[in-house]
Structure formats: C-alpha cells, structure tokens
Design an enzyme around this catalytic site. Structure first.
Site, PDB file in Angstrom:
ATOM      1  N   GLY A 100      42.903  95.319 -19.937  1.00 21.83           N
ATOM      2  CA  GLY A 100      41.869  95.204 -20.960  1.00 21.83           C
ATOM      3  C   GLY A 100      41.273  96.521 -21.417  1.00 21.83           C
ATOM      4  N   GLY A 102      42.776  98.695 -23.448  1.00 20.76           N
ATOM      5  CA  GLY A 102      43.213  99.047 -24.804  1.00 20.76           C
ATOM      6  C   GLY A 102      44.611  99.621 -24.908  1.00 20.76           C
ATOM      7  N   LYS A 103      45.471  99.384 -23.890  1.00 20.17           N
ATOM      8  CA  LYS A 103      46.846  99.922 -23.926  1.00 20.17           C
ATOM      9  C   LYS A 103      47.674  99.292 -25.037  1.00 20.17           C
ATOM     10  CE  LYS A 103      47.771  98.706 -19.784  1.00 20.17           C
ATOM     11  NZ  LYS A 103      46.485  98.024 -19.652  1.00 20.17           N
ATOM     12  N   SER A 104      47.732  97.946 -25.062  1.00 28.42           N
ATOM     13  CA  SER A 104      48.550  97.253 -26.077  1.00 28.42           C
ATOM     14  C   SER A 104      48.027  97.534 -27.483  1.00 28.42           C
ATOM     15  CB  SER A 104      48.576  95.743 -25.817  1.00 28.42           C
ATOM     16  OG  SER A 104      49.278  95.470 -24.618  1.00 28.42           O
ATOM     17  N   TYR A 105      46.694  97.626 -27.621  1.00 24.67           N
ATOM     18  CA  TYR A 105      46.116  97.930 -28.933  1.00 24.67           C
ATOM     19  C   TYR A 105      46.530  99.337 -29.370  1.00 24.67           C
ATOM     20  CZ  TYR A 105      42.754  98.810 -32.656  1.00 24.67           C
ATOM     21  OH  TYR A 105      42.178  99.132 -33.863  1.00 24.67           O
ATOM     22  N   ASP A 248      54.561 100.393 -22.913  1.00 22.96           N
ATOM     23  CA  ASP A 248      53.256  99.749 -22.764  1.00 22.96           C
ATOM     24  C   ASP A 248      53.227  99.143 -21.364  1.00 22.96           C
ATOM     25  OD1 ASP A 248      50.868  98.412 -23.009  1.00 22.96           O
ATOM     26  OD2 ASP A 248      51.624  96.859 -24.362  1.00 22.96           O
ATOM     27  N   GLY A 251      48.645  96.076 -17.080  1.00 24.20           N
ATOM     28  CA  GLY A 251      47.353  96.607 -16.641  1.00 24.20           C
ATOM     29  C   GLY A 251      47.220  96.682 -15.141  1.00 24.20           C
TER      30      GLY A 251
END
Length: 455
Positions: A100, A102-105, A248, A251
């Site tokens: 959560g 912000g890696k994928s974003y 990516d 988490g």
C-alpha cells in the site's frame, strides 16, 4: 562493430513518499516523514529518538505541498533508461516498499495518471518514430510474467488461465531464463498497452488489512529493443540489443499487522522470503564492493535468480523505494529506507550489447548438438535424459524463434491476441476496445477495483 568498454555504475536509488491515505486519516495518524532536497528525514512517532536522515539520488514527496506527479518521477527515472536502451545498455527499474505504499501506482499508474511502464513504452515508440530511416531500423519484443508463491506464470499466454507454472533454469548461453515464456513482437505503443492491460487482468491480487487492492505477486515486464544499423556503402549491418526489466515487487508487510491468515499467510511468507533474499543479495553485493569477494545467494529465490543480471551484473539499474509518511508505519518505512540505503552501494558493470544474435544462434546450435549427443549417451538414466530433453526442446524453440522473420513474429502476436479473446469469450467475458461488450442471453461478472489498473 567494436564492443564498448565496461562501465561501472552504482545502482540509482530514489524515494517516493505518498500522501496519507483514507485509512491513515481515519486513524488520525500524523506524518513522520519530511524531505529536504535529496535527503529524507524520519522522525520517531513519540519523539523518543533523534530523527534519522538518509540521502538518495532523488526524493519525491507527495505528502507535502510541493507535490510530485507521475511525469516528474518518469522524467528523473525513465528518461535515462530510454536513453541507455538506445545506446545498447541493459536497464532495470524495480519498485520496493511495504504493502500500500504506492509501488503499483508508480510503476503502472491509472488511465488518468499513467505510471513508469506505459510512459516508458510510449517514449520508446516516439523515439523509434523519429530515428527510424532506411539505414536504422528497430524491433521491439515484450514478455510479462508474475512470480507468485515462488512459481512463475506467463501473463501473456492465453492458456495462463490453467495456472501452468514455468520452469526457471540457468541457460549456459543466455543465463537465468524462464522456459517457454512468451516473447511477443510488437510494432506500436497501442499494441504494447493492450498486452499490458491483458497481463494486469491476470495478476494475482488479494485484499489485506493494509491495502484493499494489494498485489500478492511480483510482476516483471521485459522489453527487448533491437537496433539494426546498415552501412550500404560497405554492405554491412550491425545490431545493438538492450533488455529493459520493469519490476513491480509484491508489498513487504508484517503478518500481524496485515491480518493475513491461511492462504494469505502462506503468500506473505513466500513474499517475505523472496524480499528477504533480495535484501541478502543487496547486502552481499554492497559488502563485496568494499571488502573481499563475498558469496551472493542469487539462487535462494526465483526473484533474485531472474534479477541476477540487474543486481551487480550487466545492467544500469534504478530502485524506487516507496514509503508511507504515517506514524503508524514508522517501522516499515525505516526498514525500506535502510534497504534502499544499502542498494546505493551496489556497483553494476554495464556494457553495450552489440551484434549478439549471430553469436547466440551459433552457440545455441552447438548446445543443441551437444545435448543430442548427451541424450544418446544417457538413455539408460531416465531422469537425466528427461532433463536434457527439456533443455534441448527449449534451445530448439529459441533457435526457431530467432530465425523467424519480423513479419512472422508480428503475425504470431496478433494470433495470440485473437486466441486470448476467444478463450475469454468462452468463459463469458467479451471485451471490446471501449470496455465490456454485452451479448444477448449472457451474464457477466466484472471485477471492478478501486485501483483502475487492477480492474
């Protein structure tokens, strides 16, 4: 064409701080992270300890008024990667951080705010358009896989719905590779965007307490750019080939905090195993550069085995560490920053990859002849023979693929796309360019997600 000298280059490390999210605001969590230029300052929630300061190549802070957007991050990180790819260097960008953060974003973004992967693909084709000529031509190929519970799955294979796991092995010529992974030829950004979108639909996603759209797998999107330069006067042509790995990571999280149980807990253990191994590899490489030669445990996890070239090898590599500013996540943020601080010490040894194809095809043919000879000599030892047959089949597949014309490769990509659409239609999903196309007498279940890239 002469091979360029080796260039030593430290891993570039940047940090991105996201704003407080809905959950953190509801908990009335205060921000404990601030930035000052390239420095990031982490303050203990209870002010018990001296603030910890880390310095990186760049810091992007979206939690303060000086907001950083996707374009800013791409300009700093992606532009150099594109430039290096056209020079013929291998490159890698990987995003690391807690669930959560912000890696994928950052890597994928949303339709309104595209991330590094689609922006980088767009930039490559824009540059191809300006640099293509009678004397300079380009070919682009892509693959997309996920590593889930230490198993590899092809995200571009229409048959991926049967959860067929692929074998990872050390090829004598090509290094760590995935047997049977789809490598598709593409000729436009629209085509590559379509493949990314379809791959994302196949990714393993599950909710945890930390993040309702938590990606539970590591995703590796690879672009292979081949540049063919011709000299008509001397009747000569040469190639530069670069591989860009865009990763990516799943988490990192603590089981107690994420609320994971059962299968989610097993997933978390495997995710933490591969991330722990990644940390051990980073530490070993950082120490190796300052002390005597140190063993690097690349093969302790599938992730590090496949990223071997990008960590201490032939690649120019960027690590993006994503963190939450919330006091509630102090320990995770500190862990991420320490991880990133160690990665700064890794030195890669990048070379321009010129004219490799003829050499690779010749070496693959020699390997095929050797394997056939070994199979003949080991027929009585069945297990060993089966392993040799698998290696032989994969090497023959690679030779066949490399000998196909570019036009044939593009046609195959289109056939794979049509096959995928047919498979989706058979299970009740019919996709039009504009979204879902409804058909009479059919019912649909559509996975709508708060993160648009995961719809």
């Amino acid at each position: 064409m002469p091979i360029s000298p080796e260039e030593k280059d430290n891993v570039k490390v940047v940090v991105r701080v996201r704003p407080l999210n809905k959950r953190e605001n509801e908990l009335k969590s205060k921000s404990v992270v601030s930035t000052n230029g390239n420095q990031i300052i982490l303050t203990h929630p209870l002010d018990e300890k001296q603030p910890k300061t880390f310095a990186f190549d760049n810091c992007f802070n979206s939690s303060e008024t000086t907001s950083s957007d996707q374009a800013q991050v791409f300009d700093d990180v992606g532009t150099d990667v594109v430039q290096n790819a056209f020079f013929g260097y291998n490159a890698c960008i990987f995003a690391y951080g807690q669930t959560g953060s912000g890696k994928s974003y950052t890597m994928m973004g949303s339709p309104e705010n595209q991330g590094i992967i689609p922006m980088l693909c767009d930039a490559i084709f824009a540059r191809i358009e300006t640099e293509s000529s009678e004397l300079t031509q380009f070919k682009v190929e892509v693959s997309y896989m996920e590593i889930y519970n230490e198993k590899v799955r092809d995200l571009l294979d229409p048959k991926s719905s049967n959860k067929r796991n692929l074998k990872v092995r050390e090829h004598t010529i090509l290094g760590p590779m995935v047997d049977g992974l789809s490598v598709l030829a593409v000729s436009s950004f629209e085509q590559i965007a379509r493949l990314i979108d379809e791959g994302n639909k196949c990714r393993t996603v599950a909710a945890t307490n930390m993040n309702t759209e938590s990606s539970r797998s590591h995703a590796v999107f690879t672009i292979r750019l081949t540049q063919i330069v011709s000299d008509l006067q001397n009747d000569f042509s040469g190639e530069k080939v670069s591989k860009i790995s865009l990763v990516d990571l799943a988490g990192s999280e603590r089981a107690q905090k994420s609320g994971a149980v059962g299968k989610r807990l097993e997933e978390g253990a495997n995710i933490n195993k591969s991330l722990t191994t990644l940390g051990m590899v980073i530490s070993a490489l950082a120490e190796r550069n300052s002390k005597k030669e140190k063993f690097v445990p690349y093969r302790d996890s599938v992730l590090t085995w496949l990223l071997k070239d990008n960590l201490g090898g032939n690649s120019r590599t960027v690590m993006i560490a994503t963190v939450s500013p919330a006091a509630d996540n102090y320990e995770e943020t500190l862990s991420t920053l320490r991880y990133a601080d160690r990665a700064k010490k890794i030195v890669n040894h990048a070379v321009i990859n010129e004219d490799p194809n003829a050499k690779i095809i010749r070496e693959l043919r020699e390997e095929v002849d050797n394997l056939r000879q070994q199979i003949t000599e080991t027929r009585e030892r069945q297990v060993e023979t089966n392993e040799l047959r698998e290696r032989l089949a994969e090497s023959e597949r690679l030779i066949e693929m490399m000998n196909k014309s570019w036009e044939e490769r593009l046609k195959e990509t289109e056939m794979v796309y049509k096959e995928r659409q047919k498979d989706l239609a058979e299970i009740g999903i019919s996709l039009a360019e504009s979204g879902i196309k409804m058909e009479k007498n059919r019912f649909y279940l559509v996975n709508l997600n708060a993160d648009p890239s995961m719809n």
